[in-house]
Design a protein around this motif. Sequence first.
Motif, PDB file in Angstrom:
ATOM      1  N   SER A 201     -36.032 -23.567  66.765  1.00 21.01           N
ATOM      2  CA  SER A 201     -34.725 -24.173  66.485  1.00 21.01           C
ATOM      3  C   SER A 201     -34.662 -25.684  66.703  1.00 21.01           C
ATOM      4  CB  SER A 201     -33.637 -23.475  67.297  1.00 21.01           C
ATOM      5  OG  SER A 201     -33.450 -22.152  66.836  1.00 21.01           O
ATOM      6  N   PRO A 202     -35.237 -26.236  67.799  1.00 20.12           N
ATOM      7  CA  PRO A 202     -35.140 -27.694  67.975  1.00 20.12           C
ATOM      8  C   PRO A 202     -35.757 -28.489  66.823  1.00 20.12           C
ATOM      9  CG  PRO A 202     -35.745 -26.655  70.045  1.00 20.12           C
ATOM     10  CD  PRO A 202     -35.829 -25.591  68.986  1.00 20.12           C
ATOM     11  N   ALA A 203     -36.918 -28.065  66.331  1.00 22.86           N
ATOM     12  CA  ALA A 203     -37.559 -28.806  65.234  1.00 22.86           C
ATOM     13  C   ALA A 203     -36.725 -28.718  63.959  1.00 22.86           C
ATOM     14  CB  ALA A 203     -38.969 -28.260  64.983  1.00 22.86           C
ATOM     15  N   ILE A 204     -36.156 -27.542  63.685  1.00 22.24           N
ATOM     16  CA  ILE A 204     -35.304 -27.407  62.499  1.00 22.24           C
ATOM     17  C   ILE A 204     -34.063 -28.267  62.663  1.00 22.24           C
ATOM     18  CG2 ILE A 204     -33.906 -25.789  61.159  1.00 22.24           C
ATOM     19  CD1 ILE A 204     -35.963 -23.627  61.837  1.00 22.24           C
ATOM     20  N   ALA A 205     -33.540 -28.336  63.888  1.00 25.14           N
ATOM     21  CA  ALA A 205     -32.355 -29.167  64.139  1.00 25.14           C
ATOM     22  C   ALA A 205     -32.639 -30.634  63.820  1.00 25.14           C
ATOM     23  CB  ALA A 205     -31.910 -29.020  65.592  1.00 25.14           C
TER      24      ALA A 205
END
Length: 465
Positions: free
Chosen positions: A49-53
């Motif tokens: 999730s952090p990288a997609i964010a």
Amino acid sequence: MPPKFGTSGLRGLVTELTPELIASYVRAFVAACPQGEAVHVGWDLRPSSPAIAEMVLQTICECGLTAVRCGHVPTPALALGAMNAGCGAVMITGSHIPADRNGLKFYLPVGEISKEDETQILALLDHLPDLPERKGDEKVNLTCANDYIARYTDAFGSHALSGLRIGVYQHSSVAREIMVAVVQGCGGTPVPLAWSDTFIPVDTEAVAPETRSQLATWCTVNALDALISTDGDADRPMLIDANGAIIAGDVLGPITARALGADILCTPVSSNSMINQMDCFTTNRRTRIGSPYVIAAMEDILDADIEAKVVGYEANGGFLLGFKAAGPNGSLAPLMTRDGLLPLLTPLAAARAAGVTIAEIAAALPPCFTAADRLQGVDQNRSELFLKQMKQDAGYRAAFFASMPPEVAVDNKDGLRVTFRGGDVIHLRPSGNAPEFRCYTEANTHQAAVTLLETHLSALRDRLT
């Protein structure tokens, strides 16, 4: 299967959620839908999730808008903060599905996107407008989680849960610290349990037997009055009574609606039909499965009567508040997105105020019981062909349901829902955005519903896997 829109936004394998695909969907969302002055971005605790964010934040800025970084927050908390600011939002979450998958949920300044919005977004994917020359800025919102906590501690007050020992199954829920804070802020004694550094895909409609056993053990060992939890992004609740029994989401829904003074219910066809026997509601409207359909039904009612005391809920327990409701200590503003915290707090506070247990409140409802689970790793083409044949061929259907009495009603609104002589119900439905096939059952005793579920899940396993 490539990523696609389903009942809970865009979902797909992490390996297929490429930077190009994510950027295309975000750009199409910005071009197709109103955003206000900024787009808020939050994410859950799954590893991807952090990288997609970061991809989402970057794309929003490239579209010339302000991107507001909200961090790890529950989906309803992000929606609340964005709507209060008059802004759009993007939540990065795969909800309850395994960590090898993820997704995006899109919000307008007034709430979740509709199916019509989805259609407009999809239409723009191959015809994206040029990016502006000027990039937007990025800001940080540090109050999103605290504002969400305050919504409930202010409305319920510091004594709503006093005297209650409430276990909090934290696992990898993005609301794991928020649940502890809210229980404590409402006067209860939180007992944090099973914090996990790895992502655990908790599905509130399909809790594994070993998890049920562990939940019951925690209740006994810790002398709990109740135990609470949510799925990964905290838009689905899980409430366990002192005896270790899970109270189903479509039981929490009517209890919460009644306690808040709602008159009108909107809920999918898969939800418990006990509400037909409850005289505290003037209307209940059945929809297809998925919060966009529930919201559309609620909006139709509010368009006809802006003062209507309407709520929505799903069989997974996610609750949508469509009117300004009174809590024990203050008011609750409408929040027309699936929320996992309100249907946990409201029944517990109502039980404490009445001097009874949550199990006693549930036991006093009309005797109608549901059970649900799903098969995973099911080829979607195969499941769609099976369901098509079940719908079109009465003989094929009768052979599959050979152990059941004759059918008296068939509902094809969402999947296949069959009512049999005597009142038992079996509802079959493939997932719209994951390789899963769900089975819902309904009977006049809990054990009968579970037996129906086990029997027909086994039959489905033979046909589909």
